[in-house]
Scaffold this motif. Structure first.
Motif, mmCIF file in Angstrom:
data_model
loop_
_atom_site.group_PDB
_atom_site.id
_atom_site.type_symbol
_atom_site.label_atom_id
_atom_site.label_comp_id
_atom_site.label_asym_id
_atom_site.label_seq_id
_atom_site.Cartn_x
_atom_site.Cartn_y
_atom_site.Cartn_z
ATOM 1 N N ARG A 295 -16.023 0.344 -4.217
ATOM 2 C CA ARG A 295 -15.013 -0.324 -5.034
ATOM 3 C C ARG A 295 -14.228 0.672 -5.878
ATOM 4 O O ARG A 295 -13.132 0.369 -6.346
ATOM 5 C CB ARG A 295 -15.683 -1.349 -5.960
ATOM 6 N N VAL A 296 -14.807 1.843 -6.100
ATOM 7 C CA VAL A 296 -14.140 2.893 -6.879
ATOM 8 C C VAL A 296 -13.459 3.852 -5.908
ATOM 9 O O VAL A 296 -14.122 4.604 -5.197
ATOM 10 C CB VAL A 296 -15.148 3.651 -7.761
ATOM 11 N N LYS A 297 -12.147 3.814 -5.848
ATOM 12 C CA LYS A 297 -11.402 4.641 -4.913
ATOM 13 C C LYS A 297 -11.234 6.059 -5.446
ATOM 14 O O LYS A 297 -11.217 6.293 -6.656
ATOM 15 C CB LYS A 297 -10.031 4.024 -4.637
ATOM 16 N N LEU A 298 -11.085 7.003 -4.517
ATOM 17 C CA LEU A 298 -10.923 8.406 -4.901
ATOM 18 C C LEU A 298 -9.576 8.672 -5.542
ATOM 19 O O LEU A 298 -9.434 9.550 -6.383
ATOM 20 C CB LEU A 298 -11.083 9.310 -3.677
ATOM 21 N N VAL A 299 -8.558 7.917 -5.101
ATOM 22 C CA VAL A 299 -7.202 8.091 -5.628
ATOM 23 C C VAL A 299 -6.706 6.732 -6.091
ATOM 24 O O VAL A 299 -6.762 5.763 -5.334
ATOM 25 C CB VAL A 299 -6.241 8.659 -4.564
ATOM 26 N N GLU A 300 -6.250 6.671 -7.315
ATOM 27 C CA GLU A 300 -5.715 5.434 -7.855
ATOM 28 C C GLU A 300 -4.197 5.482 -7.774
ATOM 29 O O GLU A 300 -3.547 6.252 -8.479
ATOM 30 C CB GLU A 300 -6.175 5.234 -9.301
ATOM 31 N N ALA A 301 -3.659 4.668 -6.879
ATOM 32 C CA ALA A 301 -2.210 4.648 -6.682
ATOM 33 C C ALA A 301 -1.594 3.546 -7.535
ATOM 34 O O ALA A 301 -2.190 2.488 -7.717
ATOM 35 C CB ALA A 301 -1.884 4.396 -5.217
ATOM 36 N N PRO A 302 -0.406 3.778 -8.090
ATOM 37 C CA PRO A 302 0.260 2.743 -8.871
ATOM 38 C C PRO A 302 0.643 1.565 -8.008
ATOM 39 O O PRO A 302 0.924 1.716 -6.821
ATOM 40 C CB PRO A 302 1.507 3.447 -9.441
ATOM 41 N N GLU A 303 0.655 0.375 -8.590
ATOM 42 C CA GLU A 303 1.044 -0.819 -7.848
ATOM 43 C C GLU A 303 2.541 -0.784 -7.559
ATOM 44 O O GLU A 303 3.361 -0.472 -8.429
ATOM 45 C CB GLU A 303 0.737 -2.077 -8.664
ATOM 46 N N VAL A 304 2.893 -1.059 -6.316
ATOM 47 C CA VAL A 304 4.307 -1.117 -5.925
ATOM 48 C C VAL A 304 4.531 -2.375 -5.126
ATOM 49 O O VAL A 304 3.617 -2.934 -4.529
ATOM 50 C CB VAL A 304 4.713 0.114 -5.077
ATOM 51 N N GLU A 305 5.760 -2.825 -5.110
ATOM 52 C CA GLU A 305 6.089 -3.977 -4.309
ATOM 53 C C GLU A 305 6.082 -3.584 -2.825
ATOM 54 O O GLU A 305 6.579 -2.517 -2.454
ATOM 55 C CB GLU A 305 7.478 -4.508 -4.681
#
Length: 310
Positions: A295-305
């Motif tokens: 559940r913990v990802k290595l890279v946290e990407a910003p939310e985009v449409e």
């Protein structure tokens, strides 16, 4: 149609870039008989002809975007498609088919920095538990003796390093563009923009346009398998995979290429190169497994449409 948000496809990036590892099967024989600029030019010509039906919609999609997406796509086409491929092909002229794999050695570092600066992707501490061993493995795989690099290896290493920086930029900018444009259109744009750039490289280098029919079959296979098919799958995966994570998955490329180099092209790997091969394979496989189950990802990407369906 756009992929669902959050559907991670790190495994697809690894599969696509593993297909790039078959590149040496056709590129090395061509590179030893033809100038690198000629090989890259015809590679782009063949792919653009095959993608011709997709080009009108792809260009309409790009024109509907803002200036940042247009600049990013031009950079991908010129730098990552034409120039980087020319550098990579030229590296094959300087020794065994494993030597150019050094191009992957620093690509994840370039891409991680660029993804943070351009895409605002945040790396977690766990990312480096995979990145550092993978980079060590890539270094071991690149050189027969990693602590004693011969002068003959410097030129291909520099060529490969330039390709690494350009391909890392392509990973990040391709991820940026794929937020707005479907993967099939990004693929078509990359090669259609890269073709004029490849033509310029051909003219500036003075390389011949005519390459002979005896090279046609190899050029077609080169364009289709590690070219069009692999890149199409790559952009589908990249559209929902953070760039910093994707560039680690791309280390499946040198691992596959090492197998091709040893068992098909007759290259020899030292004990340390085999150790590097195992390390790269384990880290890439572990990366994909981690991202699918944790559940913990290595890279946290910003939310985009998500990009609209086209």
């Amino acid at each position: 149609m756009a992929l669902a948000r959050g559907a991670d496809r790190t495994w697809l990036v690894a599969l696509a870039t593993a297909m790039w590892g078959t590149d040496a099967l056709w590129r090395q024989p061509l590179a030893t008989t033809l100038p690198s600029a000629s090989v890259v030019f015809w590679e782009h010509v063949i792919i653009v002809l095959l993608l011709a039906p997709l080009l009108p919609r792809a260009w309409r999609a790009l024109l509907a975007c803002g200036p940042r997406e247009r600049i990013a796509m031009i950079t991908v086409g010129v730098g990552s498609s034409a120039l980087a491929t020319a550098l990579f092909t030229a590296a094959f002229k300087f020794g065994d088919p494993v030597t150019p794999l050094v191009l992957q050695k620093l690509q994840p570092i370039f891409a991680a920095v660029a993804s943070f600066a351009l895409l605002r992707e945040r790396l977690t501490g766990r990312y480096f538990l995979f990145a550092v061993p993978a980079l060590v493995g890539a270094w071991l795989l690149a050189f027969e003796n990693p602590l004693h690099i011969e002068v003959s290896q410097v030129v291909p290493a520099l060529l490969a390093l330039g390709a690494a920086a350009l391909w890392a930029a392509g990973t990040v900018l391709g991820r940026f563009v794929s937020r707005r444009i479907p993967a099939r259109d990004v693929t078509a744009l990359r090669f259609s923009i890269g073709l004029p750039a490849a033509a310029v490289v051909l003219l500036v280098s003075g390389s011949p346009v005519a390459v002979g029919w005896d090279n046609a079959f190899g050029l077609v296979l080169l364009a289709l398998i590690p070219g069009l098919l692999a890149l199409g799958l790559y952009y589908v995966g990249l559209s929902t995979t953070p760039a910093a994570r994707a560039t680690l998955a791309e280390l499946s490329f040198p691992a596959t290429a090492a197998i091709v180099g040893v068992f098909v092209l007759g290259a020899d790997l030292s004990a340390t190169q085999w150790a590097g091969f195992v390390l790269v394979v384990v880290m890439v496989a572990a990366l994909g497994w981690h991202e699918r189950v944790s559940r913990v990802k290595l890279v946290e990407a910003p939310e985009v449409e998500p990009s609209p369906s086209r």
